[in-house]
Design a protein around this motif. Structure first.
Motif, short mmCIF file in Angstrom:
data_model
loop_
_atom_site.label_atom_id
_atom_site.label_comp_id
_atom_site.label_asym_id
_atom_site.label_seq_id
_atom_site.Cartn_x
_atom_site.Cartn_y
_atom_site.Cartn_z
N UNK A 123 -11.53 -1.19 -1.66
CA UNK A 123 -10.77 -2.16 -1.13
C UNK A 123 -9.28 -2.33 -1.60
N UNK A 124 -9.27 -2.00 -3.02
CA UNK A 124 -8.09 -2.19 -3.87
C UNK A 124 -7.47 -0.85 -3.62
N UNK A 125 -8.07 0.12 -3.60
CA UNK A 125 -7.31 1.40 -3.17
C UNK A 125 -6.62 1.33 -1.90
N UNK A 126 -7.27 0.68 -0.97
CA UNK A 126 -6.81 0.52 0.54
C UNK A 126 -5.47 -0.24 0.60
N UNK A 127 -5.61 -1.44 -0.37
CA UNK A 127 -4.54 -2.27 -0.80
C UNK A 127 -3.23 -1.52 -1.22
N UNK A 128 -3.64 -0.68 -2.42
CA UNK A 128 -2.46 0.29 -3.01
C UNK A 128 -2.15 1.03 -2.00
N UNK A 129 -2.60 1.71 -1.00
CA UNK A 129 -2.01 2.63 -0.29
C UNK A 129 -1.38 2.04 0.96
N UNK A 130 -1.61 0.80 1.30
CA UNK A 130 -0.78 0.02 2.34
C UNK A 130 0.27 -0.44 1.83
N UNK A 131 0.48 -0.89 0.54
CA UNK A 131 1.61 -1.46 0.04
C UNK A 131 2.03 -1.36 -1.38
N UNK A 132 1.34 -0.31 -1.90
CA UNK A 132 1.49 0.05 -3.32
C UNK A 132 1.99 1.69 -3.63
N UNK A 133 1.61 2.00 -4.99
CA UNK A 133 2.16 3.29 -5.16
C UNK A 133 1.35 4.46 -4.46
N UNK A 134 0.28 3.83 -4.07
CA UNK A 134 -0.65 4.92 -3.32
C UNK A 134 -0.04 5.03 -1.65
N UNK A 135 1.14 4.56 -1.42
CA UNK A 135 1.68 4.70 -0.21
C UNK A 135 2.22 6.21 0.48
N UNK A 136 2.38 6.99 -0.50
CA UNK A 136 2.89 8.41 -0.29
C UNK A 136 1.84 9.33 -0.50
N UNK A 137 0.56 8.84 -0.92
CA UNK A 137 -0.53 9.80 -1.27
C UNK A 137 -1.76 9.91 -0.45
N UNK A 138 -2.00 10.97 0.01
CA UNK A 138 -3.47 11.02 0.86
C UNK A 138 -4.39 11.18 0.23
N UNK A 187 5.05 13.80 -9.64
CA UNK A 187 4.76 12.43 -10.09
C UNK A 187 3.75 12.66 -11.10
N UNK A 188 3.63 11.50 -12.11
CA UNK A 188 2.85 11.33 -13.21
C UNK A 188 1.35 11.65 -12.69
N UNK A 189 0.47 12.20 -13.63
CA UNK A 189 -1.09 12.30 -13.32
C UNK A 189 -1.56 10.72 -13.16
N UNK A 190 -1.07 10.03 -13.84
CA UNK A 190 -1.69 8.65 -13.99
C UNK A 190 -0.68 7.68 -13.73
N UNK A 191 -0.93 6.68 -12.33
CA UNK A 191 0.28 5.61 -12.19
C UNK A 191 -0.50 4.61 -12.42
N UNK A 192 0.56 3.23 -12.50
CA UNK A 192 0.05 2.02 -12.42
C UNK A 192 0.01 1.33 -11.14
N UNK A 193 -0.86 0.84 -10.65
CA UNK A 193 -0.70 0.12 -9.29
C UNK A 193 0.15 -1.06 -9.33
N UNK A 194 0.78 -1.53 -8.34
CA UNK A 194 1.56 -2.40 -8.24
C UNK A 194 1.16 -3.72 -7.52
#
Length: 403
Positions: A206-221, A370-377
């Protein structure tokens, strides 16, 4: 060279609709999904994008407007002839509850269908078994709805995230696990308690889903999300889809051995990642130094003060985490690995700065942007936000095949 301004970005494509009556529910999602991504939008535009007839779109929009999901934005200015009426998502039309249940705390959010957070809270728990958790979740839901200004009938349902594993109880006594749930179907149990539909998901997913919707994962598939709850979990997104495993337990990264013969772990092994790199491990190291810090605010204060015990934990947590990240990179080939959850942002930033990522990784690419490791927002409510997002996603996103 032309001096004209650049063309506006192309609208998002709509999933194809169907004019069959049996697919009416699917077609509602097609229209909602398109408007959510391209608002404001008119009937003819939606019909062209979806393959539905203009009449079908008009009928669906009328229903959605009557149900409160859509709001008219007036007519488009500057269009020739009779400008078309434009529609957008009505944020007051619907909302979803999101809960993260941890052994020691309950996080609750209420998110409207427009994506705004209407309510957010943390509730400490003395116990997290089914009866105790259901009671607190019901109380938290009533408070969230009352403070949101929305009627209860506008709540689409609730997403509840819990630390795994699901369907089994390993009897390892871990403070990071929920106990007493092995013989209970949480979705059915909590749906009956709340009297609304409930989706249950792994907290890290669920955290990964949230980060993809509105975080640093937005541009990541394709990415991995290492989630710091009480213990440590992993959410995996591959080509836009979450990887859950056969029983919803994919991502039990906390009990992968990274230090053979290392620190004893509650699971019975030695050298597990969770024994070094987790909020649970941090609290234990602080306790050994005579320091108590249960909340994120207390941990942040220790970090700002340069507490030696916190610095020692960062130094001991980074090497095993570096090895685990390299393992994830070589196994899953993600675009990035994201760290997030219950730890303060600055602590995560310092942990990332200490990582020594091996060069022998498929992610160590010369063309990396982009860096190999990112911090979620998304912060400490990441998983609860993801739980609510699951419900909203199910409402406005059509499946590939209409039912």
């Amino acid at each position: 060279m032309s001096s004209s301004s650049p063309s506006p970005p192309a609208p998002a494509k709509a999933t194809a609709g169907s004019n069959a009556e049996r697919s009416r529910h699917h077609n509602r999602k097609v229209v909602l999904g398109y408007i959510s991504a391209n608002a404001p939008a008119g009937r003819a535009e939606i019909a062209r994008a979806s393959g539905l007839s203009t009449q079908a779109v008009s009928n669906i929009i009328a229903d959605l407007e009557a149900d409160g999901f859509l709001a008219s934005q007036g007519r488009r200015k500057g269009a020739r002839g009779q400008p078309p009426v434009q529609y957008a998502i009505n944020p007051d039309g619907a909302a979803a509850l999101g809960f993260e249940l941890r052994p020691d705390a309950l996080f609750v959010t209420l998110v409207d269908i427009g994506g705004a957070v209407r309510h957010s809270a943390r509730i400490p728990l003395a116990a997290s078994g089914p009866a105790e958790a259901a009671f607190e979740i019901m109380k938290a839901a009533n408070t969230a709805i009352a403070q949101s200004g929305l009627e209860r009938s506008r709540i689409l349902g609730a997403g509840v995230v819990m630390p795994g594993p699901f369907g089994i109880e390993l009897d390892r006594g871990s403070e990071a696990e929920l106990h007493g749930w092995a013989d209970t179907d949480p979705a059915v149990f909590l749906s009956n308690a709340l009297e609304m539909p409930v989706i249950v998901e792994n907290d890290a997913t669920a955290a990964a889903i949230a980060e993809r919707v509105r975080g640093v994962g937005a541009g990541l598939d394709t990415f991995c999300f290492v989630y710091f709850g009480t213990g440590l979990g992993l959410g995996i997104v591959a080509r836009g889809q979450v990887m859950r495993g056969a029983f919803g337990n994919a991502g039990e990264i906390g009990h992968i051995v990274v230090e053979p013969g290392g620190r004893p772990c509650e699971c019975g092994q030695s050298g597990c990642l969770e024994a070094y790199t987790s909020r649970l491990a941090l609290r234990r190291m602080l306790a050994e130094a005579g320091v108590k810090a249960d909340s994120a605010a207390e941990i942040e204060a220790l970090h700002e003060a340069g507490a030696p015990a916190l610095t020692a934990w960062l130094d001991s947590a980074a090497p095993p985490l570096s090895r685990a990240i390299a393992m994830l990179e070589n196994l899953l080939d993600p675009q990035a690995v994201v760290l997030g959850g219950a730890l303060p942002d600055r602590v995560l930033d310092d942990l990332i700065a200490r990582l020594d990522l091996p060069a022998a990784s498929v992610s160590n690419r010369p063309d990396r942007k982009r860096p190999r490791v990112l911090r979620g927002v998304s912060g400490r409510t990441t998983a609860a936000l993801g739980a609510a997002a699951l419900v909203i996603h199910d409402t406005i996103t059509p499946s590939l095949e209409p039912s």
